[in-house]
Design a protein around this motif. Structure first.
Motif, PDB file in Angstrom:
ATOM      1  N   SER A 232       0.911  -1.132   0.036  1.00  0.00           N
ATOM      2  CA  SER A 232      -0.077  -0.093  -0.119  1.00  0.00           C
ATOM      3  C   SER A 232       0.885   1.311   0.036  1.00  0.00           C
ATOM      4  CB  SER A 232      -1.006  -0.026   1.182  1.00  0.00           C
ATOM      5  OG  SER A 232      -1.789   1.155   1.301  1.00  0.00           O
ATOM      6  N   PHE A 233       1.910   1.288   0.930  1.00  0.00           N
ATOM      7  CA  PHE A 233       2.777   2.506   0.797  1.00  0.00           C
ATOM      8  C   PHE A 233       3.420   2.658  -0.702  1.00  0.00           C
ATOM      9  CE2 PHE A 233       3.207   1.878   5.654  1.00  0.00           C
ATOM     10  CZ  PHE A 233       2.406   2.970   5.942  1.00  0.00           C
ATOM     11  N   LEU A 234       3.868   1.609  -1.228  1.00  0.00           N
ATOM     12  CA  LEU A 234       4.588   1.268  -2.396  1.00  0.00           C
ATOM     13  C   LEU A 234       3.765   2.042  -3.509  1.00  0.00           C
ATOM     14  CD1 LEU A 234       7.142   0.798  -4.243  1.00  0.00           C
ATOM     15  CD2 LEU A 234       5.824  -1.697  -4.365  1.00  0.00           C
ATOM     16  N   PHE A 235       2.492   1.736  -3.909  1.00  0.00           N
ATOM     17  CA  PHE A 235       1.542   2.122  -4.636  1.00  0.00           C
ATOM     18  C   PHE A 235       1.186   3.569  -4.333  1.00  0.00           C
ATOM     19  CE2 PHE A 235       0.930  -2.596  -5.277  1.00  0.00           C
ATOM     20  CZ  PHE A 235       1.174  -2.601  -6.605  1.00  0.00           C
ATOM     21  N   GLY A 236       1.120   4.021  -3.119  1.00  0.00           N
ATOM     22  CA  GLY A 236       0.726   5.316  -2.786  1.00  0.00           C
ATOM     23  C   GLY A 236       1.835   6.358  -3.108  1.00  0.00           C
ATOM     24  N   ILE A 237       3.159   5.772  -2.991  1.00  0.00           N
ATOM     25  CA  ILE A 237       4.269   6.717  -3.023  1.00  0.00           C
ATOM     26  C   ILE A 237       4.383   6.751  -4.648  1.00  0.00           C
ATOM     27  CG2 ILE A 237       6.700   6.563  -2.939  1.00  0.00           C
ATOM     28  CD1 ILE A 237       6.529   5.754  -0.194  1.00  0.00           C
ATOM     29  N   ARG A 238       4.255   5.644  -5.353  1.00  0.00           N
ATOM     30  CA  ARG A 238       4.291   5.863  -6.821  1.00  0.00           C
ATOM     31  C   ARG A 238       3.287   7.032  -7.469  1.00  0.00           C
ATOM     32  NH1 ARG A 238       6.613   2.540 -10.429  1.00  0.00           N
ATOM     33  NH2 ARG A 238       4.768   2.410 -11.790  1.00  0.00           N
ATOM     34  N   LEU A 239       2.027   6.814  -6.851  1.00  0.00           N
ATOM     35  CA  LEU A 239       0.922   7.826  -7.073  1.00  0.00           C
ATOM     36  C   LEU A 239       1.161   9.187  -6.649  1.00  0.00           C
ATOM     37  CD1 LEU A 239      -2.337   5.749  -6.585  1.00  0.00           C
ATOM     38  CD2 LEU A 239      -1.351   6.536  -8.799  1.00  0.00           C
ATOM     39  N   ALA A 240       1.894   9.227  -5.500  1.00  0.00           N
ATOM     40  CA  ALA A 240       2.244  10.647  -5.246  1.00  0.00           C
ATOM     41  C   ALA A 240       3.455  11.292  -6.030  1.00  0.00           C
ATOM     42  CB  ALA A 240       2.574  10.800  -3.705  1.00  0.00           C
ATOM     43  N   SER A 241       4.340  10.369  -6.383  1.00  0.00           N
ATOM     44  CA  SER A 241       5.362  10.992  -7.062  1.00  0.00           C
ATOM     45  C   SER A 241       5.161  11.154  -8.690  1.00  0.00           C
ATOM     46  CB  SER A 241       6.879   9.870  -7.210  1.00  0.00           C
ATOM     47  OG  SER A 241       6.024   8.723  -7.642  1.00  0.00           O
ATOM     48  N   ILE A 242       3.782  10.641  -9.056  1.00  0.00           N
ATOM     49  CA  ILE A 242       3.466  11.124 -10.397  1.00  0.00           C
ATOM     50  C   ILE A 242       3.122  12.277 -10.534  1.00  0.00           C
ATOM     51  CG2 ILE A 242       1.676  10.263 -12.011  1.00  0.00           C
ATOM     52  CD1 ILE A 242       2.168   7.359 -11.517  1.00  0.00           C
ATOM     53  N   GLY A 243       2.439  12.734  -9.261  1.00  0.00           N
ATOM     54  CA  GLY A 243       2.064  14.217  -9.260  1.00  0.00           C
ATOM     55  C   GLY A 243       3.172  15.173  -9.123  1.00  0.00           C
ATOM     56  N   VAL A 244       4.072  14.806  -8.403  1.00  0.00           N
ATOM     57  CA  VAL A 244       5.328  15.510  -8.254  1.00  0.00           C
ATOM     58  C   VAL A 244       6.178  15.955  -9.485  1.00  0.00           C
ATOM     59  CG1 VAL A 244       7.485  16.276  -6.532  1.00  0.00           C
ATOM     60  CG2 VAL A 244       5.268  15.117  -5.865  1.00  0.00           C
ATOM     61  N   GLY A 245       6.392  14.860 -10.349  1.00  0.00           N
ATOM     62  CA  GLY A 245       7.314  14.842 -11.279  1.00  0.00           C
ATOM     63  C   GLY A 245       6.959  15.970 -12.272  1.00  0.00           C
ATOM     64  N   PRO A 246       5.775  16.144 -12.908  1.00  0.00           N
ATOM     65  CA  PRO A 246       5.443  17.299 -13.777  1.00  0.00           C
ATOM     66  C   PRO A 246       5.755  18.615 -13.312  1.00  0.00           C
ATOM     67  CG  PRO A 246       3.618  15.640 -13.927  1.00  0.00           C
ATOM     68  CD  PRO A 246       4.538  15.278 -12.581  1.00  0.00           C
ATOM     69  N   ILE A 247       5.519  18.768 -12.108  1.00  0.00           N
ATOM     70  CA  ILE A 247       5.920  20.291 -11.352  1.00  0.00           C
ATOM     71  C   ILE A 247       7.357  20.174 -11.237  1.00  0.00           C
ATOM     72  CG2 ILE A 247       5.667  21.527  -9.216  1.00  0.00           C
ATOM     73  CD1 ILE A 247       3.067  19.828  -8.463  1.00  0.00           C
ATOM     74  N   LEU A 248       7.900  19.191 -11.296  1.00  0.00           N
ATOM     75  CA  LEU A 248       9.555  19.282 -11.232  1.00  0.00           C
ATOM     76  C   LEU A 248       9.970  19.708 -12.613  1.00  0.00           C
ATOM     77  CD1 LEU A 248      12.462  19.175  -9.759  1.00  0.00           C
ATOM     78  CD2 LEU A 248      12.198  16.606 -10.190  1.00  0.00           C
ATOM     79  N   GLY A 249       9.570  18.839 -13.322  1.00  0.00           N
ATOM     80  CA  GLY A 249       9.893  19.269 -15.000  1.00  0.00           C
ATOM     81  C   GLY A 249       9.655  20.505 -15.274  1.00  0.00           C
ATOM     82  N   ARG A 250       8.565  21.124 -15.166  1.00  0.00           N
ATOM     83  CA  ARG A 250       8.107  22.711 -15.470  1.00  0.00           C
ATOM     84  C   ARG A 250       9.001  23.383 -14.714  1.00  0.00           C
ATOM     85  NH1 ARG A 250       6.885  24.410 -19.673  1.00  0.00           N
ATOM     86  NH2 ARG A 250       5.558  22.688 -20.002  1.00  0.00           N
ATOM     87  N   GLY A 251       9.406  23.242 -13.375  1.00  0.00           N
ATOM     88  CA  GLY A 251      10.111  24.212 -12.902  1.00  0.00           C
ATOM     89  C   GLY A 251      11.589  24.273 -13.644  1.00  0.00           C
ATOM     90  N   ILE A 252      12.111  23.078 -13.640  1.00  0.00           N
ATOM     91  CA  ILE A 252      13.331  23.068 -14.449  1.00  0.00           C
ATOM     92  C   ILE A 252      13.767  23.741 -15.734  1.00  0.00           C
ATOM     93  CG2 ILE A 252      15.373  21.621 -15.388  1.00  0.00           C
ATOM     94  CD1 ILE A 252      14.341  19.293 -13.301  1.00  0.00           C
ATOM     95  N   ILE A 253      12.410  23.517 -16.624  1.00  0.00           N
ATOM     96  CA  ILE A 253      12.190  24.224 -17.771  1.00  0.00           C
ATOM     97  C   ILE A 253      12.011  25.832 -17.608  1.00  0.00           C
ATOM     98  CG2 ILE A 253      11.043  24.648 -19.912  1.00  0.00           C
ATOM     99  CD1 ILE A 253      10.251  21.636 -19.662  1.00  0.00           C
ATOM    100  N   ASN A 254      11.481  26.103 -16.683  1.00  0.00           N
ATOM    101  CA  ASN A 254      11.252  27.573 -16.428  1.00  0.00           C
ATOM    102  C   ASN A 254      12.519  28.328 -15.902  1.00  0.00           C
ATOM    103  OD1 ASN A 254       8.429  27.541 -16.994  1.00  0.00           O
ATOM    104  ND2 ASN A 254       7.900  26.999 -14.865  1.00  0.00           N
ATOM    105  N   ILE A 255      13.332  27.560 -15.414  1.00  0.00           N
ATOM    106  CA  ILE A 255      14.652  28.047 -14.473  1.00  0.00           C
ATOM    107  C   ILE A 255      15.788  28.061 -15.741  1.00  0.00           C
ATOM    108  CG2 ILE A 255      16.490  27.558 -13.231  1.00  0.00           C
ATOM    109  CD1 ILE A 255      14.357  26.680 -11.274  1.00  0.00           C
ATOM    110  N   THR A 256      15.772  26.985 -16.446  1.00  0.00           N
ATOM    111  CA  THR A 256      16.959  26.865 -17.570  1.00  0.00           C
ATOM    112  C   THR A 256      16.775  27.015 -18.846  1.00  0.00           C
ATOM    113  OG1 THR A 256      16.244  24.595 -18.017  1.00  0.00           O
ATOM    114  CG2 THR A 256      17.743  24.874 -16.180  1.00  0.00           C
ATOM    115  N   HIS A 257      15.196  27.387 -19.121  1.00  0.00           N
ATOM    116  CA  HIS A 257      14.617  27.608 -20.508  1.00  0.00           C
ATOM    117  C   HIS A 257      15.217  26.639 -21.520  1.00  0.00           C
ATOM    118  CE1 HIS A 257      13.352  31.041 -19.032  1.00  0.00           C
ATOM    119  NE2 HIS A 257      14.294  31.747 -18.524  1.00  0.00           N
TER     120      HIS A 257
END
Length: 588
Positions: A232-257
């Motif tokens: 349960s922890f494993l599948f929950g962490i995977r779902l939570a990280s799927i939501g965090v990943g796009p935010i991180l990717g967009r932040g990297i693009i905004n900073i580095t262009h």
């Protein structure tokens, strides 16, 4: 936190290596040298965040590569792209060194000229979508064919080795994307050179082989009582990280262009992950356990390959792990021949597959609520972005409490005197002599109850969704279905315990082989059968009854629940030698 002694002892008990001559005595080790599930929870979060962070940048990169192939560097740089978009090019603003003010002022004229090179917005999107579909389909098909083999490989050579191999495959994919982005006009095939990424990733099992190895690792270092909680922890962490990943990717693009910086980060993280897994992460399997699994595999190959031609052996060796799901012979004193077929795992696979097929109708939800409830794109965005965090919060925070509740309830029922037959009474056996401890029996009954509870929640959501009068009520009903997410950890725990009872505690357990076969088979229902069925129903009833697919999903859920009622586990006192002879018969 370090792994406690009960966890380590539980892994020895259920690993199937009780032979004192085979298992060496190990001296006590420091907590960071002991295999423990928390290692994998942290590693899974980082890996999934990086993987999801490259999702949208990957498609954007495909779209830009299509333009570069159809135009010269000068035409693409100075005539086609608007000035405010140049900052987000894959190679950064320094690559466009031929931009002039006059070209920026003539964007519309340049766009018309670029259309002659096949880079108008419509053709560009279609070509990029075609490329993405081919690459994704290649990965899915190859992963389906190889994930079972990689799961069996982890039984014989270790979980950490498979995780490291999967990390290296993702590293090669990231490096190849960077290479194609920089030299797309010089390499053979242009952007179609990316197919090599899909072939390599799929041949190595994709992300499925990594997940299977992680789950097998957790199964090795945990007791069956803790297994559903860890999953349960494993599948929950995977779902939570799927939501965090796009935010991180967009932040990297905004900073580095620069889009490629996301893939730089992915490559570096994969290097770190591979080194960490190979040199730091403790292996969950002992050498004696891997050696016994290897000997078992050699015996099976000798028995099954001897009467078959060589081309059959080399062509279908990848499909061998799926044999673990097929009904096996077990002893039965009430039969004339003394044996019968055990269908429990096969029925479990079909029941969960039908439920996965029902939940795959969520992909049609977007079109249903778009046209039927008249939502706009912003409402759809809110809906899609809220489901994954809710499911993650349920699996991490709420479902552990549900597990505890059913465990306490099960213990109370077991302590109460009763003369009625137990729920754990075998469906297909004729003997009532116990062969497993009460703790194992009660734990398996608890996980079966958790499966039924999660299925009922999903069925209730399917039953009320067609009657949602407004968009807000639809969201609330859809969120109710998120509370059925506990089905995944419960069904994997039940499958492992049923497999343990079938093989016997003294036989070498091939946990990776089982999980790999389950992962491959269960991927068919939500990715192939489900979309094919529900899209056809939705298209056929769009003008008359657009919610018909929801009732079909409800029927699939009810059928899955009905099949689950036939899942029982044996309580016969069958010896381990008899079980080994039935599962892997010897020739005289």
């Amino acid at each position: 936190m370090p792994a406690d002694s009960s966890t380590i002892e539980g892994s020895v008990e259920f690993s199937g290596d009780s032979d004192e001559n085979d298992i060496e005595q190990e001296a006590p080790r420091h907590w960071w040298k002991r295999p423990a599930p928390w290692w994998l929870l942290v590693l899974t979060f980082i890996s999934t965040v990086i993987q999801s962070a490259t999702g949208m940048p990957r498609f954007e990169l495909y779209r830009e590569l299509v333009c570069q192939v159809h135009q010269t560097e000068e035409t693409f740089a100075s005539l086609y792209l608007p000035s405010d978009y140049l900052l987000y090019s894959p190679l950064g603003p320094h690559w466009f060194n031929v931009i002039t003010n006059d070209a920026r002022e003539n964007t519309e004229k340049a766009h018309f000229k670029a259309s002659a090179f096949g880079c108008d917005s419509g053709r560009q999107f279609v070509e990029a979508a075609t490329l993405a579909a081919v690459l994704e389909t290649t990965v899915v098909v190859l992963s389906f064919m190889t994930v079972g083999w990689w799961g069996s490989f982890s039984d014989r050579y270790g979980r950490t080795r498979v995780i490291a191999i999967a990390s290296i495959g993702q590293l090669l994919a990231a490096v190849n994307i960077i290479f194609v982005a920089k030299y797309v006009q010089r390499i053979p095939g242009g952007y179609w050179f990316l197919v090599i990424d899909s072939v390599i990733s799929g041949a190595l099992g994709g992300t499925s082989s990594e997940l299977v190895a992680v789950m097998a690792y957790m199964a090795d270092v945990s007791t069956p009582e803790k297994r559903s909680l860890l999953f349960s922890f494993l599948f929950g962490i995977r779902l939570a990280s799927i939501g965090v990943g796009p935010i991180l990717g967009r932040g990297i693009i905004n900073i580095t262009h620069n889009l490629l910086w996301v893939f730089y980060l992915a490559a570096v993280s994969r290097i770190f992950q591979a080194c960490f897994v190979l040199f730091v992460l403790p292996e969950s399997l002992r050498p004696a356990q891997m050696d016994r699994a290897s000997r078992r595999r050699q015996e099976e190959r000798w028995l099954t390959d001897r009467p078959t031609p060589w081309w059959y052996r080399h062509l279908f060796f990848l499909l061998h792990p799926f044999s673990v799901l097929w009904p096996h012979k077990i002893s039965d004193e009430n039969r004339a021949n003394g044996t019968k077929r055990d269908w429990t795992i096969f029925i479990l696979v079909m029941a969960y597959g039908l439920m996965l097929m029902a939940t795959s109708s969520e992909r049609v939800y977007l079109f249903y609520i778009w046209f039927t409830l008249r939502w706009d794109l912003q409402d759809l965005l809110y809906y899609t972005s809220s489901i994954a965090p809710i499911r993650a919060a349920y699996l991490i925070l709420v479902f552990p409490l549900v597990i505890k509740f059913f465990a306490v309830r099960q213990n109370r029922q077991n302590d109460a005197p009763s003369t009625s037959p137990s729920e754990a009474e075998p469906l297909l056996s004729g003997s009532s002599r116990p062969s497993v401890s009460d703790a194992k029996t009660h734990n398996l009954s608890k996980n079966l109850t958790l499966m039924r509870f999660s299925m009922l929640v999903n069925i209730a959501a399917f039953a009320i969704l067609p009657f949602a009068p407004t968009g807000l009520v639809f969201i609330l009903f859809a969120m109710l279905g998120s509370f059925g997410a506990g089905l995944a950890p419960a069904v994997h725990s039940v499958a492992l315990e049923l497999y343990t009872l079938r093989i016997g505690t003294n036989a070498p357990l091939e946990t990776g082989k089982l999980l790999g076969a389950l992962s491959a088979v269960w991927s068919i229902f939500p990715y192939f059968l489900g979309p094919l069925l529900y899209w056809h129903i939705y298209a056929a009833t769009f003008g008359t009854f657009p919610g018909a697919f929801l009732f079909v999903a409800l029927g699939n859920g009810i059928l899955a629940f009905a099949l689950l009622t036939f899942v029982r586990f044996r309580t016969e006192n069958t010896s381990n030698e008899d079980v080994r002879d039935l599962v892997n018969p010897r020739t005289p």
